[in-house]
Design an enzyme around this catalytic site. Structure first.
Site, PDB file in Angstrom:
ATOM      1  N   ASP A 205       0.815  -1.212   0.000  1.00  0.00           N
ATOM      2  CA  ASP A 205       0.000   0.000   0.000  1.00  0.00           C
ATOM      3  C   ASP A 205       0.851   1.265   0.000  1.00  0.00           C
ATOM      4  OD1 ASP A 205      -2.626   1.368   0.404  1.00  0.00           O
ATOM      5  OD2 ASP A 205      -1.701   1.941   2.303  1.00  0.00           O
ATOM      6  N   GLU A 235       1.288  -0.066  -4.954  1.00  0.00           N
ATOM      7  CA  GLU A 235       0.384   1.038  -5.296  1.00  0.00           C
ATOM      8  C   GLU A 235       1.192   2.334  -5.283  1.00  0.00           C
ATOM      9  OE1 GLU A 235      -3.258   3.743  -3.666  1.00  0.00           O
ATOM     10  OE2 GLU A 235      -1.801   2.780  -2.350  1.00  0.00           O
TER      11      GLU A 235
END
Length: 522
Positions: A205, A235
């Site tokens: 993340d 990400e």
């Protein structure tokens, strides 16, 4: 159980939400509290996480592996939330719009940085996190003020994204990846996690906020000491594919990234309607730069309406976008969103489920494309990106796959019926092709030179395949059961008048919920 049906569609990886204990019982996991609590210990008002207990998570991973599906664990390693106690910290406030600029002198603040994990104790890890484990925070409990403070003796990591001057700090208590005990614990956690769960890899993340060097160390450690086959996708939300390509190279091509530019193109061009130029759909997309390290998608939990990364794709274009990521050659690793298969309840579901939003195109189209990917999306590709309102491509097929059957795809954003002459190979001469999606009636006969005049209905997509192709009968008769909540069965039991009223008044606007299904590229 959904796993067998997903496996039948060719799904090989399942991206689940963060499974660690959050700061709140209802937290989605991005407000991470304890990495070592997978729903096992009574902490933060609950033993289970929002998603379930550790036992259920173990069962999910084992069941998925049994179906040939590897679970991708959503790892949140950049911050912590829900501290057990506060500490006095000497810190300097910085400009929230440029974290390199100090806007105040040194001051003592009350920072929530103490983590004792009372429910877990020292099981699995003896590290107790305190102010020395973090670089900054966004709240001073002493004054009751929000902002961004950098702790004395700390500095932001220099090898992070340059947005806001330096984007090391994102939210909550910012983890100091340069602290030796923190680094050691995070590496140890990766090995521990692999021993607790049968995983296929990780989704990392918000990596634009990590030290690039630390993340490379982390990924290399996992591949060398934990599992060499783990798949990593990060990400990194940035519409600069050249930069992301260099990042992938820095990571030794051991990490893939989401194709942010492509989904931005989907959004921009689709919202322009017939004014959008479909020839630009892959302009500067990451999949063009790094086809083997790009994860392509149409929508995910971060791009839904109301989110900070909102990137809406016009509903009419969603099937077309999926055709472009699922059926093309060298097109990365396509990711299919859960709600596009099963529907969703939006961001604020009603207790009576009255705001349920059906899956994209009624749940029938995307599964057929996924099957087409398995059966016929092979061989050489010919592109026909020669019209701003109508583009197409063909796959000639491979002799070793489904008897060499191929496919032809047309996409249009026009309000008019469109046709395009495309080459599918001399080996297919004389075959009769029809639209797999059944949105275009009629047939196309391939001429002796391997060409066909294909067509597509307005603002739509068509996927043409030999009507006698190996596996065609199965796909034509295949019915994907998207009614996992039983709403269709429930509606079928209602009086006809009520059902008719609901049908007439129903709307098919799509809103997504968390949870992704990732399918590996062949």
């Amino acid at each position: 159980m959904l796993l067998p049906s997903l496996s039948a569609l060719g799904v090989s990886s399942l991206w689940i939400p963060p499974a660690c204990k959050a700061a709140r019982p209802e937290g989605n996991g991005y407000d991470i509290y304890d990495l070592y609590d997978l729903g096992e210990f009574p902490q933060k008002g609950t033993t289970r996480t929002k998603w379930g207990s550790k036992g259920e998570l173990v069962q999910l991973c084992e069941a998925a592996a049994g179906c040939g599906i590897g679970v991708l664990f959503d790892a949140v390693l950049n911050h912590k939330a829900g501290a057990d106690f506060s500490e006095e910290v000497v810190a300097t406030r910085v400009d929230a719009r440029d974290r390199r600029v100090e806007v105040g002198g040194r001051e003592v603040i009350e920072a929530w940085t103490g983590y004792e994990f009372p429910g877990r104790g020292e099981r699995y890890s003896g590290l107790r996190w305190g102010r020395e484990c973090f670089t900054g925070i966004d709240y001073d409990g002493r004054k009751g003020e929000s902002g961004v403070w950098r702790f004395e003796g700390k500095r932001w990591a220099r090898d992070v994204d340059e947005e806001l001057g330096n984007y090391d700090y994102l939210m909550f208590a910012d983890v100091d990846h340069g602290h030796p005990e923190v680094r050691e614990d995070l590496l140890r956690w990766a090995g521990w996690l692999a021993g607790e769960l049968k995983l296929g890899g990780m989704r990392l993340d918000a990596i634009k906020h990590y030290s690039f060097a630390f993340l490379r160390t982390f990924v290399n450690y996992v591949h060398q000491h934990v599992d060499a086959n783990w798949f990593f996708v990060g990400e990194y939300w940035r519409e600069d594919s050249e930069f992301l390509a260099r990042y992938i190279e820095y990571m030794g091509h051991r990490m893939s990234l989401f194709d942010v530019q492509l989904v931005s193109n989907f959004s921009r061009i689709s919202l322009l309607g017939d004014k959008g130029d479909l020839r630009e759909i892959f302009d500067d997309a990451l999949v063009v730069w790094k086809p083997h390290n790009a994860v392509t998608f149409v929508v995910n939990h971060d791009t839904q309406a109301g989110q900070s990364l909102e990137t809406p794709v016009a509903p009419f274009f969603i099937p077309s976008a999926y055709a472009l990521i699922l059926l093309r050659a060298n097109a990365g690793l396509p990711c299919v969103f859960y709600s596009d298969l099963y529907g969703s309840f939006g961001q604020h579901p009603n207790s009576d489920h009255s705001n349920f939003i059906p899956p994209a195109s009624g749940g029938a189209v995307i599964p057929k494309m996924m099957l087409a990917r398995q059966l016929w999306a092979y061989g050489s590709q010919y592109d026909y990106f020669d019209d701003p309102n109508c583009i197409g491509f063909t796959r000639l097929g491979h002799p070793a796959m489904s008897g060499g059957a191929g496919l032809a795809v047309l996409v249009t954003n026009s309000w008019e019926f469109k046709t395009k002459r495309m080459f599918v190979g001399e080996s297919h001469a004389g075959e009769v092709w029809t639209d797999l999606l059944r949105w275009c009636p009629g047939s196309v006969v391939i001429d002796g030179d391997g060409w066909g005049e294909f067509f597509v209905a307005y603002r739509g997509v068509s996927v043409w395949v030999n009507r006698a192709a190996e596996g065609r009968e199965f796909v034509d008769e295949f019915v994907f059961d998207s009614d996992i909540y039983g709403f269709e069965k429930e509606a079928a039991q209602k009086p006809a008048r009520a059902a008719t009223t609901e049908s007439n008044n129903g709307k098919a606007t799509k809103v997504e919920v968390e949870g992704n299904v990732a399918e590996r590229a062949y």
